[in-house]
Scaffold this motif. Structure first.
Motif, PDB file in Angstrom:
ATOM      1  N   HIS A 181       0.830  -1.197   0.000  1.00 12.11           N
ATOM      2  CA  HIS A 181       0.000   0.000   0.000  1.00 12.11           C
ATOM      3  C   HIS A 181       0.867   1.252   0.000  1.00 12.11           C
ATOM      4  CE1 HIS A 181       0.882   0.707   4.241  1.00 12.11           C
ATOM      5  NE2 HIS A 181       0.306  -0.424   4.612  1.00 12.11           N
ATOM      6  N   PHE A 182       0.327   2.319  -0.584  1.00 11.69           N
ATOM      7  CA  PHE A 182       0.924   3.633  -0.413  1.00 11.69           C
ATOM      8  C   PHE A 182       0.661   4.069   1.019  1.00 11.69           C
ATOM      9  CE2 PHE A 182       0.192   3.693  -5.037  1.00 11.69           C
ATOM     10  CZ  PHE A 182       1.449   4.092  -5.478  1.00 11.69           C
ATOM     11  N   ALA A 183       1.647   4.715   1.632  1.00 11.51           N
ATOM     12  CA  ALA A 183       1.489   5.221   2.996  1.00 11.51           C
ATOM     13  C   ALA A 183       1.839   6.706   3.021  1.00 11.51           C
ATOM     14  CB  ALA A 183       2.384   4.458   3.966  1.00 11.51           C
ATOM     15  N   ARG A 184       1.040   7.460   3.720  1.00  9.74           N
ATOM     16  CA  ARG A 184       1.275   8.900   3.876  1.00  9.74           C
ATOM     17  C   ARG A 184       1.313   9.239   5.365  1.00  9.74           C
ATOM     18  NH1 ARG A 184      -2.674  12.093   0.485  1.00  9.74           N
ATOM     19  NH2 ARG A 184      -1.113  11.599  -1.104  1.00  9.74           N
ATOM     20  N   TYR A 185       2.435   9.791   5.800  1.00  8.94           N
ATOM     21  CA  TYR A 185       2.586  10.286   7.164  1.00  8.94           C
ATOM     22  C   TYR A 185       2.558  11.809   7.100  1.00  8.94           C
ATOM     23  CZ  TYR A 185       4.174   5.667   8.793  1.00  8.94           C
ATOM     24  OH  TYR A 185       4.266   4.339   9.117  1.00  8.94           O
ATOM     25  N   GLU A 186       1.496  12.413   7.606  1.00  5.83           N
ATOM     26  CA  GLU A 186       1.452  13.867   7.687  1.00  5.83           C
ATOM     27  C   GLU A 186       2.346  14.328   8.846  1.00  5.83           C
ATOM     28  OE1 GLU A 186       0.120  15.480   5.401  1.00  5.83           O
ATOM     29  OE2 GLU A 186      -1.720  14.558   4.679  1.00  5.83           O
ATOM     30  N   GLU A 187       2.582  15.623   8.917  1.00  2.00           N
ATOM     31  CA  GLU A 187       3.403  16.159   9.995  1.00  2.00           C
ATOM     32  C   GLU A 187       2.861  15.694  11.355  1.00  2.00           C
ATOM     33  OE1 GLU A 187       4.956  20.475  11.772  1.00  2.00           O
ATOM     34  OE2 GLU A 187       3.790  20.381   9.904  1.00  2.00           O
ATOM     35  N   GLY A 188       3.728  15.132  12.171  1.00  2.00           N
ATOM     36  CA  GLY A 188       3.331  14.638  13.494  1.00  2.00           C
ATOM     37  C   GLY A 188       2.981  13.163  13.536  1.00  2.00           C
ATOM     38  N   ALA A 189       2.915  12.511  12.374  1.00  2.30           N
ATOM     39  CA  ALA A 189       2.556  11.092  12.338  1.00  2.30           C
ATOM     40  C   ALA A 189       3.771  10.222  12.644  1.00  2.30           C
ATOM     41  CB  ALA A 189       1.963  10.730  10.987  1.00  2.30           C
ATOM     42  N   PHE A 190       3.512   8.997  13.099  1.00  5.09           N
ATOM     43  CA  PHE A 190       4.566   8.075  13.520  1.00  5.09           C
ATOM     44  C   PHE A 190       4.010   6.663  13.490  1.00  5.09           C
ATOM     45  CE2 PHE A 190       1.975   9.162  17.122  1.00  5.09           C
ATOM     46  CZ  PHE A 190       1.812   7.966  17.796  1.00  5.09           C
ATOM     47  N   TYR A 191       4.891   5.681  13.740  1.00  4.25           N
ATOM     48  CA  TYR A 191       4.473   4.295  13.942  1.00  4.25           C
ATOM     49  C   TYR A 191       5.416   3.725  14.995  1.00  4.25           C
ATOM     50  CZ  TYR A 191       2.461  -0.258  12.545  1.00  4.25           C
ATOM     51  OH  TYR A 191       1.793  -1.454  12.517  1.00  4.25           O
ATOM     52  N   GLU A 192       4.878   3.420  16.174  1.00  2.92           N
ATOM     53  CA  GLU A 192       5.709   2.996  17.288  1.00  2.92           C
ATOM     54  C   GLU A 192       6.397   1.663  16.999  1.00  2.92           C
ATOM     55  OE1 GLU A 192       2.477   0.563  20.044  1.00  2.92           O
ATOM     56  OE2 GLU A 192       3.191   2.529  20.715  1.00  2.92           O
ATOM     57  N   LYS A 193       7.378   1.312  17.839  1.00  4.81           N
ATOM     58  CA  LYS A 193       8.152   0.081  17.638  1.00  4.81           C
ATOM     59  C   LYS A 193       7.216  -1.129  17.589  1.00  4.81           C
ATOM     60  CE  LYS A 193      11.961  -0.578  20.088  1.00  4.81           C
ATOM     61  NZ  LYS A 193      12.883  -1.040  21.180  1.00  4.81           N
ATOM     62  N   HIS A 194       7.409  -1.957  16.576  1.00  9.11           N
ATOM     63  CA  HIS A 194       6.538  -3.111  16.394  1.00  9.11           C
ATOM     64  C   HIS A 194       7.251  -4.150  15.537  1.00  9.11           C
ATOM     65  CE1 HIS A 194       6.026  -0.780  12.710  1.00  9.11           C
ATOM     66  NE2 HIS A 194       5.571  -1.872  12.121  1.00  9.11           N
TER      67      HIS A 194
END
Length: 230
Positions: A125-138
């Motif tokens: 999938h395409f992924a978009r992280y806007e300002e302030g977005a994250f993905y915690e350790k996993h």
């Protein structure tokens, strides 16, 4: 009154440009996976093909993207404390998407020949992280409980600089408290790692960040249970 006319983005035509930047595009990646279980390759695809994918990612309107979650199908949940990116699954409905999936299918064949992984298909999938977005350790797959074998991330961001955040952090296979690498999401960089083995995270983005996240999978369908995609 003069009105500036911005150049239109070139319409991508299927098979119109070389997809890869090297004569043997998989050699270094396969060697890395065989020796250490992860690999980060810059300029994996050709400049023009990477640009076409970046144009495609940037053209997707937010209204057509979904809030990303954790889990699959009936177990899928939105957990904003864990991740805050938006996604759109890649179907073969446009020429550049068709060619991307074809190239990853070629990589799947090479992986099976070299590493005997028994990979069945690939989803992305395409992924978009806007300002302030994250993905915690996993971790992308728990041992013995998932069909995801290899994770891939292709980055589609122009001019990423120190201070923009959004780095991919990969942790040691045997000690998830130890970093083995921290990588800017710069244009054309591809990261690949064993899904069951490496914890990783996306640091907080300070500007909009685009990528394609994908997984090579085995088929866990049985006579009584259908193995779901996505």
């Amino acid at each position: 009154m003069f009105t500036e006319v911005l150049p239109a983005k070139r319409l991508y035509v299927e098979n119109s440009i070389p997809a890869f930047s090297r004569e043997e595009p998989f050699a270094n990646l396969l060697m890395d996976l065989q020796t250490k279980g992860w690999s980060v390759q810059d300029d994996f695809f050709s400049t023009d093909f990477t640009q076409a994918l970046m144009d495609e990612a940037e053209s997707i309107q937010n209204v057509f993207m979904l809030q990303a979650g954790v889990g699959r199908k009936q177990d899928h949940q939105i957990v904003l404390d864990s991740r805050r990116d938006y996604i759109q699954w890649i179907d073969p409905d446009k020429p550049v998407r068709v060619d991307f999936l074809k190239m990853m299918a070629d990589l799947r064949v090479a992986l099976n020949r070299r590493l005997f992984l028994g990979l069945f298909d690939y989803e992305a999938h395409f992924a978009r992280y806007e300002e302030g977005a994250f993905y915690e350790k996993h971790i992308d797959a728990f041992k013995g409980e998932s069909n995801r074998i290899l994770s891939t991330v292709l980055y589609l961001n122009e001019g990423w600089q120190d201070g923009d955040g959004g780095e991919l952090v990969i942790y040691d296979e045997n000690d998830p408290s130890i970093e083995v690498g921290r990588f800017f999401p710069k244009k054309g960089r591809l990261a690949v790692f064993l899904s069951e083995c490496f914890y990783h995270e996306v640091m907080v983005a300070k500007r909009t960040r685009h990528s394609i996240a994908g997984w090579f999978r085995v088929n866990n369908t049985t006579g009584s249970t259908l193995d779901p995609d996505q």
